[in-house]
Enzyme design. Structure first.
Site, mmCIF file in Angstrom:
data_model
loop_
_atom_site.group_PDB
_atom_site.id
_atom_site.type_symbol
_atom_site.label_atom_id
_atom_site.label_comp_id
_atom_site.label_asym_id
_atom_site.label_seq_id
_atom_site.Cartn_x
_atom_site.Cartn_y
_atom_site.Cartn_z
ATOM 1 N N THR A 1 -68.614 1.650 10.396
ATOM 2 C CA THR A 1 -69.932 2.276 10.294
ATOM 3 C C THR A 1 -69.803 3.467 9.364
ATOM 4 O O THR A 1 -68.715 4.050 9.244
ATOM 5 C CB THR A 1 -70.442 2.743 11.677
ATOM 6 O OG1 THR A 1 -71.665 3.454 11.523
ATOM 7 C CG2 THR A 1 -69.451 3.659 12.356
ATOM 8 N N CYS B 1 -75.638 2.650 5.259
ATOM 9 C CA CYS B 1 -75.637 2.326 6.687
ATOM 10 C C CYS B 1 -75.329 0.845 6.747
ATOM 11 O O CYS B 1 -75.943 0.053 6.011
ATOM 12 C CB CYS B 1 -76.985 2.637 7.338
ATOM 13 S SG CYS B 1 -77.102 2.090 9.047
#
Length: 231
Positions: free
Chosen positions: A83, A197
């Site tokens: 992430t 993201c």
């Protein structure tokens, strides 16, 4: 082949992409029945998201550091955080293990440099777009100028990520809104856009616009496989 240690679950949808893309790349490189050697520690994203909202990055970092220690004990040769946002605590994680960590921003920056990009737009969570741990790293270590959406756009992007993309929901309206923001960044001189993201690539892709898009999930996976296969 080195054993990859993945801290995932943030969200599980993007972690699923990591697993799929890493194994596809290994198969492409080695052929036959080859697949990646990896260990995965998948956290409960609800706990992490709550700590993010509270601004308790130390506790969030503690959870990831404990995950990293578990991966080290399980035989991982290096660690990746699957992430973008939680790279804010990358230094805290590294301080608790004796393994290298492959940073997603570094892998992305190398791709930007190869494409001769010196000014880039950044989309991601509000934390990634507004704080310095990501864009500051690109500027300080790689001399890349980063532009971000305005406050209203940042709030919209953050809301869509947490209330739609992380829940596996991908609406036509959200896609149109993201593309409009990307067009604005191009007007500000961005030569490309970082999909900063890991869920954003599930919503938009390169076929949606002419400006080069840099999918951090794909870029990170390529760098992971390269390191895993490095003699």
């Amino acid at each position: 082949m080195k054993t990859i240690g993945i801290i995932g679950g943030m969200s599980w949808e993007s972690t699923q992409l990591y697993y799929q893309q890493i194994n596809q790349l290994i198969k492409t490189e080695l052929g036959g029945l080859h697949s990646a050697k990896l260990v995965l520690f998948s956290v409960d994203f609800a706990e992490i998201a709550a700590l993010q909202q509270q601004g308790d990055w130390y506790q969030a970092g503690f959870i990831l550091a404990e995950a990293a220690k578990s991966l080290e004990m399980a035989g991982a040769d290096f660690i990746v955080i699957a992430t973008n946002t939680m790279h804010k605590v990358a230094d805290q994680v590294m301080a608790n293990i004796n393994l290298p960590l492959l940073h997603i921003a570094d892998a992305t920056a190398k791709q930007l440099q190869q494409a001769n990009i010196t000014k880039v737009g950044l989309l991601g969570t509000a934390f990634t777009m507004e704080q310095d741990f990501y864009k500051g790293r690109l500027a300080d270590r790689f001399d890349i100028d980063v532009v971000t959406p305005n406050a209203t756009q940042r709030a919209m992007i953050h809301k869509v990520i947490f209330e739609q993309l992380c829940l596996g929901q991908f609406s036509a309206q959200a896609k149109a809104d993201f593309l409009a923001v990307m067009a604005d960044l191009r007007e500000q001189g961005a030569q490309g856009i970082i999909l900063g993201c890991t869920e954003i690539a599930l919503l938009v892709n390169q076929s949606d616009m002419e400006l080069p898009l840099f999918d951090t999930t794909a870029i990170h996976c390529e760098a992971i496989v390269e390191l895993a296969l490095l003699a």
